[in-house]
Scaffold this motif. Sequence first.
Motif, PDB file in Angstrom:
ATOM      1  N   PRO B  11      41.725  58.014 -22.308  1.00 33.69           N
ATOM      2  CA  PRO B  11      42.546  58.225 -21.093  1.00 33.69           C
ATOM      3  C   PRO B  11      41.703  58.391 -19.835  1.00 33.69           C
ATOM      4  O   PRO B  11      42.120  57.973 -18.749  1.00 33.69           O
ATOM      5  CB  PRO B  11      43.334  59.509 -21.394  1.00 33.69           C
ATOM      6  N   VAL B  12      40.516  58.968 -19.980  1.00 35.80           N
ATOM      7  CA  VAL B  12      39.623  59.155 -18.826  1.00 35.80           C
ATOM      8  C   VAL B  12      39.146  57.790 -18.311  1.00 35.80           C
ATOM      9  O   VAL B  12      39.162  57.520 -17.102  1.00 35.80           O
ATOM     10  CB  VAL B  12      38.423  60.040 -19.219  1.00 35.80           C
ATOM     11  N   PHE B  13      38.729  56.919 -19.228  1.00 34.03           N
ATOM     12  CA  PHE B  13      38.254  55.594 -18.817  1.00 34.03           C
ATOM     13  C   PHE B  13      39.398  54.750 -18.245  1.00 34.03           C
ATOM     14  O   PHE B  13      39.216  54.044 -17.245  1.00 34.03           O
ATOM     15  CB  PHE B  13      37.608  54.859 -20.003  1.00 34.03           C
ATOM     16  N   VAL B  14      40.560  54.804 -18.903  1.00 33.90           N
ATOM     17  CA  VAL B  14      41.695  54.004 -18.421  1.00 33.90           C
ATOM     18  C   VAL B  14      42.059  54.423 -17.002  1.00 33.90           C
ATOM     19  O   VAL B  14      42.263  53.581 -16.117  1.00 33.90           O
ATOM     20  CB  VAL B  14      42.905  54.136 -19.372  1.00 33.90           C
ATOM     21  N   ARG B  15      42.102  55.720 -16.785  1.00 32.76           N
ATOM     22  CA  ARG B  15      42.415  56.218 -15.441  1.00 32.76           C
ATOM     23  C   ARG B  15      41.388  55.736 -14.401  1.00 32.76           C
ATOM     24  O   ARG B  15      41.736  55.257 -13.330  1.00 32.76           O
ATOM     25  CB  ARG B  15      42.455  57.744 -15.478  1.00 32.76           C
ATOM     26  N   GLY B  16      40.107  55.857 -14.749  1.00 33.66           N
ATOM     27  CA  GLY B  16      39.056  55.430 -13.816  1.00 33.66           C
ATOM     28  C   GLY B  16      39.096  53.932 -13.557  1.00 33.66           C
ATOM     29  O   GLY B  16      38.858  53.486 -12.425  1.00 33.66           O
ATOM     30  N   LEU B  17      39.417  53.150 -14.575  1.00 33.99           N
ATOM     31  CA  LEU B  17      39.491  51.694 -14.390  1.00 33.99           C
ATOM     32  C   LEU B  17      40.686  51.320 -13.506  1.00 33.99           C
ATOM     33  O   LEU B  17      40.599  50.380 -12.701  1.00 33.99           O
ATOM     34  CB  LEU B  17      39.584  50.993 -15.750  1.00 33.99           C
ATOM     35  N   LYS B  18      41.781  52.058 -13.627  1.00 33.49           N
ATOM     36  CA  LYS B  18      42.930  51.798 -12.741  1.00 33.49           C
ATOM     37  C   LYS B  18      42.590  52.165 -11.292  1.00 33.49           C
ATOM     38  O   LYS B  18      43.012  51.488 -10.359  1.00 33.49           O
ATOM     39  CB  LYS B  18      44.157  52.574 -13.227  1.00 33.49           C
ATOM     40  N   VAL B  19      41.822  53.233 -11.122  1.00 29.88           N
ATOM     41  CA  VAL B  19      41.330  53.588  -9.790  1.00 29.88           C
ATOM     42  C   VAL B  19      40.499  52.433  -9.224  1.00 29.88           C
ATOM     43  O   VAL B  19      40.677  52.025  -8.071  1.00 29.88           O
ATOM     44  CB  VAL B  19      40.477  54.875  -9.851  1.00 29.88           C
ATOM     45  N   LEU B  20      39.627  51.895 -10.050  1.00 31.89           N
ATOM     46  CA  LEU B  20      38.763  50.798  -9.622  1.00 31.89           C
ATOM     47  C   LEU B  20      39.590  49.565  -9.234  1.00 31.89           C
ATOM     48  O   LEU B  20      39.317  48.922  -8.210  1.00 31.89           O
ATOM     49  CB  LEU B  20      37.813  50.480 -10.778  1.00 31.89           C
ATOM     50  N   ALA B  21      40.603  49.242 -10.024  1.00 27.72           N
ATOM     51  CA  ALA B  21      41.466  48.092  -9.708  1.00 27.72           C
ATOM     52  C   ALA B  21      42.173  48.316  -8.372  1.00 27.72           C
ATOM     53  O   ALA B  21      42.289  47.391  -7.547  1.00 27.72           O
ATOM     54  CB  ALA B  21      42.483  47.868 -10.829  1.00 27.72           C
ATOM     55  N   ALA B  22      42.635  49.551  -8.134  1.00 24.44           N
ATOM     56  CA  ALA B  22      43.324  49.851  -6.867  1.00 24.44           C
ATOM     57  C   ALA B  22      42.356  49.770  -5.691  1.00 24.44           C
ATOM     58  O   ALA B  22      42.710  49.308  -4.599  1.00 24.44           O
ATOM     59  CB  ALA B  22      43.980  51.227  -6.948  1.00 24.44           C
ATOM     60  N   LEU B  23      41.112  50.193  -5.891  1.00 23.02           N
ATOM     61  CA  LEU B  23      40.096  50.068  -4.837  1.00 23.02           C
ATOM     62  C   LEU B  23      39.841  48.592  -4.512  1.00 23.02           C
ATOM     63  O   LEU B  23      39.705  48.216  -3.336  1.00 23.02           O
ATOM     64  CB  LEU B  23      38.782  50.735  -5.278  1.00 23.02           C
ATOM     65  N   LEU B  24      39.780  47.761  -5.552  1.00 23.01           N
ATOM     66  CA  LEU B  24      39.560  46.326  -5.325  1.00 23.01           C
ATOM     67  C   LEU B  24      40.700  45.719  -4.518  1.00 23.01           C
ATOM     68  O   LEU B  24      40.475  44.872  -3.639  1.00 23.01           O
ATOM     69  CB  LEU B  24      39.421  45.584  -6.664  1.00 23.01           C
ATOM     70  N   LEU B  89      38.013  39.978 -11.235  1.00 19.08           N
ATOM     71  CA  LEU B  89      37.526  41.344 -11.503  1.00 19.08           C
ATOM     72  C   LEU B  89      38.664  42.237 -12.004  1.00 19.08           C
ATOM     73  O   LEU B  89      38.480  43.029 -12.939  1.00 19.08           O
ATOM     74  CB  LEU B  89      36.877  41.935 -10.246  1.00 19.08           C
ATOM     75  N   ARG B  90      39.852  42.082 -11.411  1.00 15.13           N
ATOM     76  CA  ARG B  90      40.998  42.872 -11.915  1.00 15.13           C
ATOM     77  C   ARG B  90      41.375  42.443 -13.336  1.00 15.13           C
ATOM     78  O   ARG B  90      41.775  43.260 -14.154  1.00 15.13           O
ATOM     79  CB  ARG B  90      42.186  42.762 -10.952  1.00 15.13           C
ATOM     80  N   GLN B  91      41.239  41.135 -13.616  1.00 15.13           N
ATOM     81  CA  GLN B  91      41.529  40.668 -14.977  1.00 15.13           C
ATOM     82  C   GLN B  91      40.534  41.274 -15.963  1.00 15.13           C
ATOM     83  O   GLN B  91      40.909  41.663 -17.076  1.00 15.13           O
ATOM     84  CB  GLN B  91      41.472  39.134 -15.015  1.00 15.13           C
ATOM     85  N   ARG B  92      39.280  41.344 -15.584  1.00 17.92           N
ATOM     86  CA  ARG B  92      38.259  41.994 -16.421  1.00 17.92           C
ATOM     87  C   ARG B  92      38.661  43.442 -16.716  1.00 17.92           C
ATOM     88  O   ARG B  92      38.529  43.926 -17.854  1.00 17.92           O
ATOM     89  CB  ARG B  92      36.909  41.943 -15.686  1.00 17.92           C
ATOM     90  N   ILE B  93      39.128  44.133 -15.694  1.00 18.29           N
ATOM     91  CA  ILE B  93      39.569  45.517 -15.869  1.00 18.29           C
ATOM     92  C   ILE B  93      40.763  45.570 -16.819  1.00 18.29           C
ATOM     93  O   ILE B  93      40.808  46.398 -17.739  1.00 18.29           O
ATOM     94  CB  ILE B  93      39.901  46.148 -14.494  1.00 18.29           C
ATOM     95  N   ASP B  94      41.735  44.680 -16.614  1.00 24.46           N
ATOM     96  CA  ASP B  94      42.923  44.670 -17.493  1.00 24.46           C
ATOM     97  C   ASP B  94      42.524  44.401 -18.941  1.00 24.46           C
ATOM     98  O   ASP B  94      43.055  45.020 -19.867  1.00 24.46           O
ATOM     99  CB  ASP B  94      43.915  43.587 -17.042  1.00 24.46           C
ATOM    100  N   TYR B 163      39.744  57.505  -4.773  1.00 24.83           N
ATOM    101  CA  TYR B 163      38.818  57.670  -5.889  1.00 24.83           C
ATOM    102  C   TYR B 163      39.380  58.619  -6.956  1.00 24.83           C
ATOM    103  O   TYR B 163      39.203  58.420  -8.155  1.00 24.83           O
ATOM    104  CB  TYR B 163      37.468  58.187  -5.377  1.00 24.83           C
ATOM    105  N   LEU B 164      40.045  59.676  -6.506  1.00 23.49           N
ATOM    106  CA  LEU B 164      40.599  60.640  -7.468  1.00 23.49           C
ATOM    107  C   LEU B 164      41.868  60.126  -8.148  1.00 23.49           C
ATOM    108  O   LEU B 164      42.392  60.774  -9.057  1.00 23.49           O
ATOM    109  CB  LEU B 164      40.870  61.980  -6.790  1.00 23.49           C
ATOM    110  N   GLY B 165      42.368  58.981  -7.686  1.00 24.00           N
ATOM    111  CA  GLY B 165      43.507  58.382  -8.378  1.00 24.00           C
ATOM    112  C   GLY B 165      44.842  59.003  -8.034  1.00 24.00           C
ATOM    113  O   GLY B 165      45.774  58.955  -8.832  1.00 24.00           O
TER     114      GLY B 165
END
Lengths: 168, 168
Positions: B11-24, B89-94, B163-165
């Motif tokens: 859950p920690v990684f999934v949350r951080g990756l969603k933050v990253l997708a939103a930043l992109l 990059l978002r596809q990579r995250i997904d 960043y904090l999501g």
Amino acid sequence: MALSMYEVTVPVFVRGLKVLAALLTKAEQHVEQRGSVPDAMISARLADDMLPLSAQVQRASDTSKMSVERLSGVPAPKFDDNETSFDQLRQRIDNTIAYLESVPAGHFDGSEQRTITLNFGGFPDFTGASYLLTFALPNFYFHVATAHDILRNQGVPVGKRDYLGMFV
Amino acid sequence: MALSMYEVTVPVFVRGLKVLAALLTKAEQHVEQRGSVPDAMISARLADDMLPLSAQVQRASDTSKMSVERLSGVPAPKFDDNETSFDQLRQRIDNTIAYLESVPAGHFDGSEQRTITLNFGGFPDFTGASYLLTFALPNFYFHVATAHDILRNQGVPVGKRDYLGMFV
């Protein structure tokens, strides 16, 4: 369950703060070698409206000590955010570590269920576990990584191995 | 013990990756509004010898999926590091999230004691717990925070709350 709340807080923060102190020492050495002005490094930032290096250190200190206060119930010391030299910033880190290491591990028992309410930012209430995993740790690493990134941006010879604490 | 290895990974990684997708997505909107070149943003970096934005996303993906592979024993997919657009990059995250969410929580049972050996970097062997707390999590947050810092340095209107999501 595999990890205690203590294991995921105090030793993690102490390690990160030691990394930060070592990064500051490398930055200071770089400034000395270049004969440049320490103030310029200490006030360096990545964007005009972003916090400078000194404040990244202060916020890493605050995030770690306030997280431990909220989870353990042991009051953290207050600091004045008036550090303007590498020595003062390292002293701030040392004072933070002294507090963190003074908190007995047993004070974290059950903290994963404790309700944590922040009086800023409009955040919803957290459980201790969600506070640690979605707020405290990301916030702490943000400031350590951003301090590292400021130094990289300023040409200080540091890198991922410094950040990961291989030399701490 | 208060936290499971699963809780402190997937859950920690999934949350951080969603933050990253939103930043992109915010970076892409900024590029579109400015009428500037996406490639310049995707290849932006904080120092000449530091990884660009695209590689920060690739390394956040790798750190999360390899950590989960090492701790759970479930093989992670391999990706080619050939993403050159925001969509890719978002596809990579997904694709990374799809793998992470496919791993059953039970596969992490006992992983805190598992010996983890990295075949690079000259690191000593870790236990699963020390690997997670002193390598995987700091590394993961490094890349998310550095992606954020690159965007800040490029003038993209993002900040700590992204960043904090809080908006993820």
